[in-house]
Scaffold this active site. Structure first.
Site, PDB file in Angstrom:
ATOM      1  N   GLU A  75      31.849 -16.707  31.024  1.00  0.00           N
ATOM      2  CA  GLU A  75      30.581 -17.442  30.971  1.00  0.00           C
ATOM      3  C   GLU A  75      29.916 -17.399  32.343  1.00  0.00           C
ATOM      4  OE1 GLU A  75      28.122 -18.435  29.587  1.00  0.00           O
ATOM      5  OE2 GLU A  75      28.134 -20.502  28.891  1.00  0.00           O
ATOM      6  N   ASP A  76      28.594 -17.449  32.350  1.00  0.00           N
ATOM      7  CA  ASP A  76      27.859 -17.384  33.614  1.00  0.00           C
ATOM      8  C   ASP A  76      28.033 -18.652  34.440  1.00  0.00           C
ATOM      9  OD1 ASP A  76      26.397 -18.922  31.822  1.00  0.00           O
ATOM     10  OD2 ASP A  76      24.473 -17.930  32.197  1.00  0.00           O
TER      11      ASP A  76
ATOM     12  N   ASP B 135      27.787 -25.991  33.401  1.00  0.00           N
ATOM     13  CA  ASP B 135      26.901 -27.068  33.844  1.00  0.00           C
ATOM     14  C   ASP B 135      27.414 -28.365  33.212  1.00  0.00           C
ATOM     15  OD1 ASP B 135      24.832 -28.625  34.761  1.00  0.00           O
ATOM     16  OD2 ASP B 135      23.313 -27.767  33.458  1.00  0.00           O
TER      17      ASP B 135
ATOM     18  N   PHE C 226      18.400 -25.905  39.789  1.00  0.00           N
ATOM     19  CA  PHE C 226      18.298 -24.890  38.745  1.00  0.00           C
ATOM     20  C   PHE C 226      18.324 -23.523  39.402  1.00  0.00           C
ATOM     21  CE2 PHE C 226      16.731 -22.462  35.176  1.00  0.00           C
ATOM     22  CZ  PHE C 226      17.437 -23.050  34.144  1.00  0.00           C
TER      23      PHE C 226
ATOM     24  N   ARG D 234      16.701 -12.841  34.910  1.00  0.00           N
ATOM     25  CA  ARG D 234      18.107 -12.484  34.654  1.00  0.00           C
ATOM     26  C   ARG D 234      18.524 -11.267  35.466  1.00  0.00           C
ATOM     27  NH1 ARG D 234      20.006 -15.313  30.173  1.00  0.00           N
ATOM     28  NH2 ARG D 234      18.507 -15.630  28.506  1.00  0.00           N
TER      29      ARG D 234
HETATM   30  P1  IMP Z   1      26.372 -26.186  29.740  1.00  0.00           P
HETATM   31  O1  IMP Z   1      26.548 -26.195  28.261  1.00  0.00           O
HETATM   32  O2  IMP Z   1      25.454 -27.268  30.235  1.00  0.00           O
HETATM   33  O3  IMP Z   1      27.637 -26.092  30.534  1.00  0.00           O
HETATM   34  O4  IMP Z   1      25.470 -24.978  30.101  1.00  0.00           O
HETATM   35  C1  IMP Z   1      25.771 -23.697  29.945  1.00  0.00           C
HETATM   36  C2  IMP Z   1      24.503 -22.906  29.777  1.00  0.00           C
HETATM   37  O5  IMP Z   1      23.336 -23.573  30.272  1.00  0.00           O
HETATM   38  C3  IMP Z   1      24.636 -21.655  30.595  1.00  0.00           C
HETATM   39  O6  IMP Z   1      25.217 -20.639  29.840  1.00  0.00           O
HETATM   40  C4  IMP Z   1      23.221 -21.354  30.968  1.00  0.00           C
HETATM   41  O7  IMP Z   1      22.630 -20.591  29.950  1.00  0.00           O
HETATM   42  C5  IMP Z   1      22.523 -22.688  31.002  1.00  0.00           C
HETATM   43  N1  IMP Z   1      22.366 -23.202  32.398  1.00  0.00           N
HETATM   44  C6  IMP Z   1      22.960 -24.265  32.947  1.00  0.00           C
HETATM   45  N2  IMP Z   1      22.581 -24.431  34.232  1.00  0.00           N
HETATM   46  C7  IMP Z   1      21.715 -23.435  34.485  1.00  0.00           C
HETATM   47  C8  IMP Z   1      20.961 -23.051  35.659  1.00  0.00           C
HETATM   48  O8  IMP Z   1      21.009 -23.649  36.755  1.00  0.00           O
HETATM   49  N3  IMP Z   1      20.176 -21.949  35.524  1.00  0.00           N
HETATM   50  C9  IMP Z   1      20.093 -21.214  34.371  1.00  0.00           C
HETATM   51  N4  IMP Z   1      20.775 -21.549  33.265  1.00  0.00           N
HETATM   52  C10 IMP Z   1      21.576 -22.637  33.314  1.00  0.00           C
HETATM   53 MG    MG Z   2      20.635 -19.514  29.544  1.00  0.00          MG
END
Ligand code: IMP
Ligand code: MG
Length: 192
Positions: A109-110, A113, A162, A175
């Site tokens: 995963e990237d 968050d 962000f 991206r």
């Molecule tokens: P989570 O479910 O909040 O952990 O978020 C995961 C997804 O939210 C990631 O795969 C990203 O697509 C998106 N995301 C969360 N933070 C960022 C950010 O700072 N920039 C861009 N995408 C984000």
């Molecule tokens: Mg995203």
């Protein structure tokens, strides 16, 4: 690589392409050691982990004595009602193609968050009875965490901002930046 500054929406570069590449290599070494002699399925989470999965899988190929074989597959999830950052309601957009049952799976995963995306995937894949299941995130934003998801491999910490680039988008833009940058100015509340 020096980050170009032409786009006014882009803030400071947080991690250069070189720093990201060194981190991906370090993570590949850890994974190669853990799965030495065993088959491994790398499951990249689209779209954000598109580049990370590609680079990680190729870094693994350069390491001797790593996994016995590596399969690369992708799964696509999204959060509805949100343009970018997770709203908390995750949906499966495109399932993976390779069966997970009985395999050693690493979810790639990237960014972690709030953690809900990884938690959703972990629960989904656990039901498919993999031999083992771990998570691997390139970027970690611990300040955003809402669920205590266990991260197996972690690359680089990011602040409560962000960020875009190296797969991460803002409304599908940025991206393809080879580095990670902050987005500027901060988007209005509720827009992520
Ligand atoms: P989570 O479910 O909040 O952990 O978020 C995961 C997804 O939210 C990631 O795969 C990203 O697509 C998106 N995301 C969360 N933070 C960022 C950010 O700072 N920039 C861009 N995408 C984000
Ligand atoms: Mg995203």
């Amino acid at each position: 690589m020096k980050a170009p500054t032409a786009d006014a929406a882009l803030g400071p570069c947080l991690y250069t392409a070189e720093r990201i590449a060194a981190t991906v290599t370090r993570m590949a070494e850890d994974i190669a050691t853990a799965y030495a002699g065993q088959p491994l399925l790398l499951l990249g989470v689209l779209k954000g982990a598109l580049y990370f999965t590609a680079d990680l899988s190729r870094a693994l190929a350069r390491i001797p004595d790593g996994p016995s074989e590596i399969i690369v597959d992708y799964i696509c999830v999204g959060s509805y009602g949100a343009s970018s950052r997770s709203s908390g309601k995750i949906e499966l957009i495109m399932d993976s193609a390779v069966p997970v049952e009985g395999r050693n799976v690493v979810i790639v995963e990237d960014i972690a968050d709030n953690g809900l995306t990884l938690e959703f995937l972990r629960a989904l894949l656990e039901r498919r009875r993999p031999a083992s299941l771990r998570t691997c995130v390139l970027f970690d934003k611990p300040s955003g965490r809402r669920v205590d998801v266990k991260l197996g491999y972690v690359g680089l910490p990011v602040p409560d901002a962000f960020v875009v680039g190296y797969g991460l988008d803002y409304q599908e833009l940025y991206r393809n930046l080879p580095y990670l940058a902050e987005l500027r100015p901060p988007s209005p509340a509720g827009n992520f």
